[in-house]
Motif scaffolding. Sequence first.
Motif, PDB file in Angstrom:
ATOM      1  N   GLN A 149     -29.130  -8.635  27.278  1.00  0.00           N
ATOM      2  CA  GLN A 149     -29.484  -8.978  28.642  1.00  0.00           C
ATOM      3  C   GLN A 149     -28.568 -10.077  29.180  1.00  0.00           C
ATOM      4  O   GLN A 149     -27.925 -10.788  28.412  1.00  0.00           O
ATOM      5  CB  GLN A 149     -30.948  -9.438  28.703  1.00  0.00           C
ATOM      6  N   GLN A 153     -31.205 -14.653  32.141  1.00  0.00           N
ATOM      7  CA  GLN A 153     -32.513 -14.110  31.789  1.00  0.00           C
ATOM      8  C   GLN A 153     -32.930 -14.570  30.393  1.00  0.00           C
ATOM      9  O   GLN A 153     -34.078 -14.961  30.165  1.00  0.00           O
ATOM     10  CB  GLN A 153     -32.480 -12.584  31.852  1.00  0.00           C
ATOM     11  N   PRO A 264     -36.088 -10.406  25.588  1.00  0.00           N
ATOM     12  CA  PRO A 264     -34.672 -10.516  25.970  1.00  0.00           C
ATOM     13  C   PRO A 264     -33.851 -11.238  24.900  1.00  0.00           C
ATOM     14  O   PRO A 264     -34.323 -12.173  24.256  1.00  0.00           O
ATOM     15  CB  PRO A 264     -34.720 -11.345  27.263  1.00  0.00           C
ATOM     16  N   GLY A 268     -29.171  -8.061  21.932  1.00  0.00           N
ATOM     17  CA  GLY A 268     -30.087  -6.932  22.067  1.00  0.00           C
ATOM     18  C   GLY A 268     -29.905  -5.861  21.025  1.00  0.00           C
ATOM     19  O   GLY A 268     -30.014  -4.680  21.319  1.00  0.00           O
TER      20      GLY A 268
END
Length: 313
Positions: A149, A153, A264, A268
């Motif tokens: 992400q 974030q 998040p 990832g």
Amino acid sequence: MAPPGPAAGDGPAPPSLLALARQRREPWWAFLAGMVIVVIGSVLIAVVLLKLPHWSHVDRAMVRSEGLRAIVELLMLLGSVAAALLPLTLAVRWLHGRPLRSLVSPVAGLDVGLALRSALLWGGLVLLTVVASGLIDVWNGEPFAPGGQPWPQVLAFAAATAWMVVLQVTAEEAVFRGYISQGLYAATGSAWVTALPVALLFAALHTQSWSNGVWDQRALYFIISLLLSAITAKAGRLEAAIGIHLGQNLAAIYVMGVLGPPFPSLLGVGAPEGKPAGLAEVGTVLLTMAVVVGLYWYLGVRRGWVVRQPGAG
């Protein structure tokens, strides 16, 4: 892995946690009864925490907001572990007549600097392994595009939840390298005899995929636990182990994304326990951990970056 003694020319060093555990001669049944209190209390508190989103109607908002869902779920997950601090405090006070701090430090006060140095060194080494792994993938012609992400974030997610990571790792270390280890050392007088069963228990409780042969993850947790016990014995206190655990979890959750969606992370890459591990995966973990643990011990202990000798500047 013997408790540290005084450094030449510096006067007597503070007593170590393990040495004090031996000197107190506390009965084994007190530690056993304490663990019963910790387990039952932790389960009851965890059940309440997991029900809180429903009772407070936050679960309805979680359906509409993926970000809120990730924050609440991680706080509940980590909080159910951090909750062990409350029954552990009660057990240590009721059965042993001493404060929770006695599981962390042999003297009054906590060494926050020791924990931070340890977290920075271990976390940095873990991130170096991530970079090295990516470079190896590129060298082998494999694209390194894990699809994480955007960093704002992830940063916002970390700001909302990282404080609970601190409580979670403190609770785990206070239980494993604190209470359980002190009880075993008081009975055996051997740091290695203490560290091995603690490592087995630590690895067993940290492997979520019971149906999969995830021996690479079990090996990872087992070796980390041995290091945590060794650094606790070397430092004579628990903050260095808390730092390693903190650096590991911060990197794993917010960078590598080992918890998988919806949490998040910068890379990832997803949860690491999706498939059974073969000999190659186990061998890779063992080799990687040998290098990382060796570097940490050389820099953190031999060079004094983490554990500093008495009288050192």
